[in-house]
Design an enzyme around this catalytic site. Sequence first.
Site, PDB file in Angstrom:
ATOM      1  N   HIS A  59       0.803  -1.231   0.000  1.00 26.85           N
ATOM      2  CA  HIS A  59       0.000   0.000   0.000  1.00 26.85           C
ATOM      3  C   HIS A  59       0.828   1.270   0.000  1.00 26.85           C
ATOM      4  O   HIS A  59       0.271   2.369  -0.033  1.00 26.85           O
ATOM      5  CB  HIS A  59      -0.909   0.026   1.243  1.00 26.85           C
ATOM      6  CG  HIS A  59      -0.140   0.177   2.521  1.00 26.85           C
ATOM      7  ND1 HIS A  59       0.315  -0.879   3.242  1.00 26.85           N
ATOM      8  CD2 HIS A  59       0.265   1.280   3.191  1.00 26.85           C
ATOM      9  CE1 HIS A  59       0.967  -0.453   4.317  1.00 26.85           C
ATOM     10  NE2 HIS A  59       0.960   0.862   4.305  1.00 26.85           N
TER      11      HIS A  59
HETATM   12  C1  UD1 Z   1      -1.717   5.603   5.774  1.00 25.53           C
HETATM   13  C2  UD1 Z   1      -0.389   6.099   6.316  1.00 25.53           C
HETATM   14  C3  UD1 Z   1       0.670   5.043   6.101  1.00 25.53           C
HETATM   15  C4  UD1 Z   1       0.236   3.722   6.695  1.00 25.53           C
HETATM   16  C5  UD1 Z   1      -1.127   3.332   6.153  1.00 25.53           C
HETATM   17  C6  UD1 Z   1      -1.589   2.111   6.852  1.00 25.53           C
HETATM   18  C7  UD1 Z   1      -0.005   8.516   6.197  1.00 25.53           C
HETATM   19  C8  UD1 Z   1       0.738   9.585   5.487  1.00 25.53           C
HETATM   20  N1  UD1 Z   1       0.038   7.297   5.620  1.00 25.53           N
HETATM   21  O1  UD1 Z   1      -1.581   5.436   4.390  1.00 25.53           O
HETATM   22  O2  UD1 Z   1       1.875   5.440   6.736  1.00 25.53           O
HETATM   23  O3  UD1 Z   1       1.188   2.745   6.372  1.00 25.53           O
HETATM   24  O4  UD1 Z   1      -2.067   4.391   6.408  1.00 25.53           O
HETATM   25  O5  UD1 Z   1      -2.632   1.467   6.239  1.00 25.53           O
HETATM   26  O6  UD1 Z   1      -0.608   8.766   7.208  1.00 25.53           O
HETATM   27  N2  UD1 Z   1      -9.092   4.920   1.939  1.00 25.53           N
HETATM   28  C9  UD1 Z   1     -10.324   4.336   1.934  1.00 25.53           C
HETATM   29  N3  UD1 Z   1     -10.864   3.975   3.140  1.00 25.53           N
HETATM   30  C10 UD1 Z   1     -10.250   4.168   4.327  1.00 25.53           C
HETATM   31  C11 UD1 Z   1      -8.995   4.773   4.318  1.00 25.53           C
HETATM   32  C12 UD1 Z   1      -8.419   5.152   3.127  1.00 25.53           C
HETATM   33  O7  UD1 Z   1     -10.930   4.136   0.895  1.00 25.53           O
HETATM   34  O8  UD1 Z   1     -10.797   3.796   5.384  1.00 25.53           O
HETATM   35  C13 UD1 Z   1      -8.464   5.269   0.645  1.00 25.53           C
HETATM   36  C14 UD1 Z   1      -8.814   6.701   0.192  1.00 25.53           C
HETATM   37  O9  UD1 Z   1      -8.931   6.652  -1.202  1.00 25.53           O
HETATM   38  C15 UD1 Z   1      -7.565   7.464   0.577  1.00 25.53           C
HETATM   39  C16 UD1 Z   1      -6.458   6.433   0.409  1.00 25.53           C
HETATM   40  O10 UD1 Z   1      -7.054   5.187   0.775  1.00 25.53           O
HETATM   41  O11 UD1 Z   1      -7.368   8.593  -0.222  1.00 25.53           O
HETATM   42  C17 UD1 Z   1      -5.242   6.688   1.258  1.00 25.53           C
HETATM   43  O12 UD1 Z   1      -5.585   6.834   2.637  1.00 25.53           O
HETATM   44  P1  UD1 Z   1      -4.609   7.653   3.623  1.00 25.53           P
HETATM   45  O13 UD1 Z   1      -5.040   7.513   5.015  1.00 25.53           O
HETATM   46  O14 UD1 Z   1      -4.390   9.033   3.089  1.00 25.53           O
HETATM   47  O15 UD1 Z   1      -3.214   6.933   3.429  1.00 25.53           O
HETATM   48  P2  UD1 Z   1      -2.848   5.402   3.457  1.00 25.53           P
HETATM   49  O16 UD1 Z   1      -2.349   4.996   2.118  1.00 25.53           O
HETATM   50  O17 UD1 Z   1      -3.965   4.616   4.052  1.00 25.53           O
HETATM   51  N1  UDP Z   2      -3.277  -5.844   8.932  1.00 26.78           N
HETATM   52  C1  UDP Z   2      -4.583  -6.274   9.080  1.00 26.78           C
HETATM   53  N2  UDP Z   2      -5.297  -6.607   7.951  1.00 26.78           N
HETATM   54  C2  UDP Z   2      -4.757  -6.532   6.705  1.00 26.78           C
HETATM   55  C3  UDP Z   2      -3.432  -6.074   6.568  1.00 26.78           C
HETATM   56  C4  UDP Z   2      -2.721  -5.730   7.702  1.00 26.78           C
HETATM   57  O1  UDP Z   2      -5.086  -6.386  10.197  1.00 26.78           O
HETATM   58  O2  UDP Z   2      -5.454  -6.844   5.725  1.00 26.78           O
HETATM   59  C5  UDP Z   2      -2.529  -5.452  10.147  1.00 26.78           C
HETATM   60  C6  UDP Z   2      -1.190  -6.140  10.356  1.00 26.78           C
HETATM   61  O3  UDP Z   2      -1.347  -7.345  11.053  1.00 26.78           O
HETATM   62  C7  UDP Z   2      -0.419  -5.108  11.168  1.00 26.78           C
HETATM   63  C8  UDP Z   2      -0.984  -3.776  10.677  1.00 26.78           C
HETATM   64  O4  UDP Z   2      -2.206  -4.086  10.005  1.00 26.78           O
HETATM   65  O5  UDP Z   2      -0.717  -5.246  12.546  1.00 26.78           O
HETATM   66  C9  UDP Z   2      -0.040  -3.088   9.733  1.00 26.78           C
HETATM   67  O6  UDP Z   2      -0.680  -1.966   9.209  1.00 26.78           O
HETATM   68  P1  UDP Z   2      -0.399  -1.400   7.755  1.00 26.78           P
HETATM   69  O7  UDP Z   2       0.330  -2.398   6.932  1.00 26.78           O
HETATM   70  O8  UDP Z   2      -1.680  -0.876   7.248  1.00 26.78           O
HETATM   71  O9  UDP Z   2       0.497  -0.116   8.071  1.00 26.78           O
HETATM   72  P2  UDP Z   2       2.062   0.111   8.314  1.00 26.78           P
HETATM   73  O10 UDP Z   2       2.496  -0.810   9.387  1.00 26.78           O
HETATM   74  O11 UDP Z   2       2.767  -0.096   7.021  1.00 26.78           O
HETATM   75  O12 UDP Z   2       2.137   1.549   8.706  1.00 26.78           O
END
Ligand code: UD1
Ligand code: UDP
Length: 389
Positions: free
Chosen positions: A207
Amino acid sequence: MKKLLLVAGARPNFMKLAPLYASLKAEPDAFQPIVVHTGQHYDRQMSDVFFEQLALPEPDINLGIGSATHGAQTGRILEKLEKVMLDSEPDMVVVFGDVNSTLAGALAAVKLGIPVAHVEAGLRSNDWSMPEEINRVVADRVSALLFTTCEDAADNLLREGATPDSIHFVGNVMIDSLVKLLPVADKLDVLRQYDLQSKRYTLVTMHRASNVDDEENLRKLTEMLSRLALFAPVMFPVHPRTMRNLKDLTSAIDRDSILDHPNIRLSEPLGYLEFLKLEKEAALVVTDSGGVQEESTYLQVPCLTARPNTERPVTITDGTNTLVGLDPLRIAELAEQYLFGGSPQRKRPRLWDGNAAPRIVSVMQRFFEITSVPAPGVTEDDCVEQELR
Ligand code: UD1
Ligand code: UDP
């Protein structure tokens, strides 16, 4: 009684917040934890499912921020959090990890003169193109208490001018959740649900914006998945950012090659318990997630990290992680080795033992000059201020 505002907003925050919340609740005369959800993540499978599975109560406050550009999202959280902090007058604000909610929580608090505690401090990729690196560095710089998961984090913090007495090596609070809930996850029938067999599949998560927002890299991701699927079934729970981009891929051939592949099981993001079970039983994990690098190290499952760097080098030096970049051929080559040749057992990093949260609470008690018995596993060496080396 000290009022602590715990700020969380995105998926990887919730498994770090839950153990600390429980440990604070166990000291009702000393602490009153208040949970603020910023709403950065809001889909059921990115948010509510974690509150349920981690036995967290509904957040006390939900700011309902949602998705936006970095500046807009961080700014909106900052503005709303400032109001919450002015109204509730906490004694401390606790932030977790490296997401935009972490940065906004830390900034809102420090500007009001409220002490900040950062859980998972001192991790550095030294890659300033990562939004998370900016969030980490700024959150650490303004924090009074820096709780670290690994020994190299203190070196990073000291190099940047943090005072030794602000740094506390407490271990990995995310692993507290894993240790507690793995026995529950183990009972799930999730392998059968996805037609998978123990130790005979690859689990993929992807992601990171740098990997999935760029069309060329997304094409490499689809090639990687197709190559991995030649060896064994691939389980790929897809983050909403990644799914949106995959659906928008301009090349229908690339898109359909994975959306309709017989050996690639795509799913929506999974609940924590379902994901843990699939992680434990996987023969191999391929990821760009920070948390998944750590969990696979704890679970002793080989992990290939599709990034050029990691802020978690202990997962390489001690754990099962290998950095590979987003290179489909190299990933396929190493995957074949791990899937068919086995891999060496590696050791678990120090203090990844399920007791990080009580250690944090012990440090907080000392910070507020509340005396207490030492937390389990706390020694003089662990929780004391790190010496300048
Ligand atoms: C965010 C964090 C990243 C983390 C990740 C974990 C920042 C800068 N990034 O990235 O460090 O690893 O979360 O998962 O804070 N969206 C949905 N539904 C949701 C949430 C997001 O559809 O519930 C979609 C939206 O299109 C949104 C995109 O995902 O624009 C990105 O969401 P955002 O929270 O901005 O960043 P992540 O890629 O989730
Ligand atoms: N995780 C989850 N469901 C998924 C993918 C990840 O519960 O489909 C959990 C995983 O076990 C870990 C956390 O999400 O505890 C990691 O989060 P993510 O990869 O979104 O963010 P990052 O650690 O890269 O910031």
